[in-house]
Design an enzyme around this catalytic site. Structure first.
Site, PDB file in Angstrom:
ATOM      1  N   ASP A  17      93.098  95.633  56.204  1.00 40.07           N
ATOM      2  CA  ASP A  17      92.960  94.467  55.846  1.00 40.07           C
ATOM      3  C   ASP A  17      92.207  93.517  56.896  1.00 40.07           C
ATOM      4  O   ASP A  17      92.497  92.393  57.204  1.00 40.07           O
ATOM      5  CB  ASP A  17      94.214  93.783  55.818  1.00 40.07           C
ATOM      6  CG  ASP A  17      95.097  93.841  57.062  1.00 40.07           C
ATOM      7  OD1 ASP A  17      94.671  94.466  57.963  1.00 40.07           O
ATOM      8  OD2 ASP A  17      96.111  93.029  57.410  1.00 40.07           O
ATOM      9  N   GLU A  18      91.255  94.259  57.611  1.00 40.82           N
ATOM     10  CA  GLU A  18      90.696  93.547  58.895  1.00 40.82           C
ATOM     11  C   GLU A  18      89.057  94.105  58.805  1.00 40.82           C
ATOM     12  O   GLU A  18      88.883  95.537  58.538  1.00 40.82           O
ATOM     13  CB  GLU A  18      91.287  93.875  60.128  1.00 40.82           C
ATOM     14  CG  GLU A  18      90.827  92.756  60.963  1.00 40.82           C
ATOM     15  CD  GLU A  18      91.970  93.149  62.340  1.00 40.82           C
ATOM     16  OE1 GLU A  18      91.586  92.265  63.273  1.00 40.82           O
ATOM     17  OE2 GLU A  18      93.046  93.560  62.179  1.00 40.82           O
TER      18      GLU A  18
END
Length: 302
Positions: A17-18
């Site tokens: 998620d990054e």
DNA sequence: TCTGGGGTCCTAGGACCC
DNA sequence: TCTGGGGTCCTAGGACCC
């Protein structure tokens, strides 16, 4: 990630998620940094219904800290001339590499904020934290970091581990668990066309007492059987305490160069081909019906 | 926090070589 | 010869990150 790729061709995923994006030179094509940040948030929201925090800065460190700063759902932009003012009041615990061990040691030197860290000489940092960590702290305190976004980062290891519900004393159970983990590691390696030269075994006992043993092979492999037999040998010969085991894990690393790999001089080529066909078939079964539906029996030579 | 899983990077000691 | 200096490789463990 798909949303981010519509904004820049240079996307470096960091975790699920990054990601880092290089948005330099996109002003005319996509928009100002502010607009790109807004479009990222809007796109992610439309696609997933989730909020996202965006940070924009002159390098990776500042961008990441800016993103942390606005969490959750923030959009923080830190320009070149704002870097030091942004960093100085920040607690050192926000910097990379400062965790539960390093933070108290910094505090004992009277260093709590980045401003205080910046006043500490490099020599003094080196005395206490070693060369690399000192350099990293020294540079971060001044807002210095890489601005390169690496889109084709390759993984360096594959590992699988499992923690038992109850500590396991039964060698057969342990062996079965290790075999299953080795098969998963092998399958991922084959899927990614990787062959590793180092097999790693990880063992944990009650009380979080953790050991690792590794062995460098003469030839790189991604064979389940080979990974398993090496790992099991490490367990038996590793001079480990003979106690019930809480966690067992196996890893593969140090990929052989792409150009080619060393063949096993003494293996029958027909055996090698049969094993490759066997693994390919097992992989297809696993992809289709899930793990554990099919597994290797005892190695032939044991 | 009686403690999950998958990673990366660094340090240090011993073996070995020139 | 009881002994310098520097380099590489291998292994084990630890800190840290998401």
């Amino acid at each position: 990630m798909a949303v981010l790729r519509t904004l820049s061709p240079l996307v470096e995923p960091v975790s699920v998620d990054e990601a880092f994006l290089d948005i330099s030179g996109l002003e005319r094509l996509v928009g100002s940094p502010q607009q790109i940040g807004e479009r990222a948030k809007q796109g992610i929201s439309a696609a997933t219904g989730l909020t996202a925090s965006v940070g924009i800065g002159p390098n990776r460190l500042i961008a990441k800290l800016a993103s942390d700063h606005g969490k959750p759902n923030g959009l923080t932009i830190v320009g070149h001339d704002q870097v030091q003012g942004f960093l100085d009041p920040m607690p050192v615990s926000r910097l990379r590499g400062v965790g539960r061990r390093t933070l108290p040691r910094l505090e004992r030197l009277g260093i709590r904020s980045v401003a205080e860290l910046r006043r500490c000489s490099r020599e003094r940092l080196e005395e206490h934290f070693g060369r690399q960590a000192a350099l990293s702290l020294f540079r971060q305190a001044r807002g210095e970091a890489s601005d390169r976004v690496i889109t084709d980062r390759q993984r360096k290891s594959i590992s699988k581990e499992t923690t038992f519900g109850q500590d396991v004393a039964d060698g057969k159970l342990l062996r079965d668990a290790l075999r299953a983990l080795s098969e998963e590691v092998g399958r991922i390696a084959r899927r990614e066309h990787l062959q590793g030269r180092v097999v790693n075994l990880k063992i944990r006992f009650a009380g979080f007492e953790t050991y690792s043993r590794q062995h460098r092979l003469a030839a790189a492999t991604n064979s389940d059987r080979r990974i398993f037999t090496e790992a099991w040998k490490l367990y038996l010969n590793g001079k480990l305490p003979m106690k019930p085991v809480r966690l067992i894990g196996v890893g593969l690393s140090e990929w052989a160069s792409e150009e080619g790999h060393q063949l096993d001089l003494f293996a029958d080529p027909e055996d090698v081909r049969r094993e490759q066909r066997l693994f390919a078939a097992m992989d297809r079964v696993a992809e289709r019906f899930g793990r554990g539906k099919l597994q290797l029996g005892l190695p032939r030579k044991h």
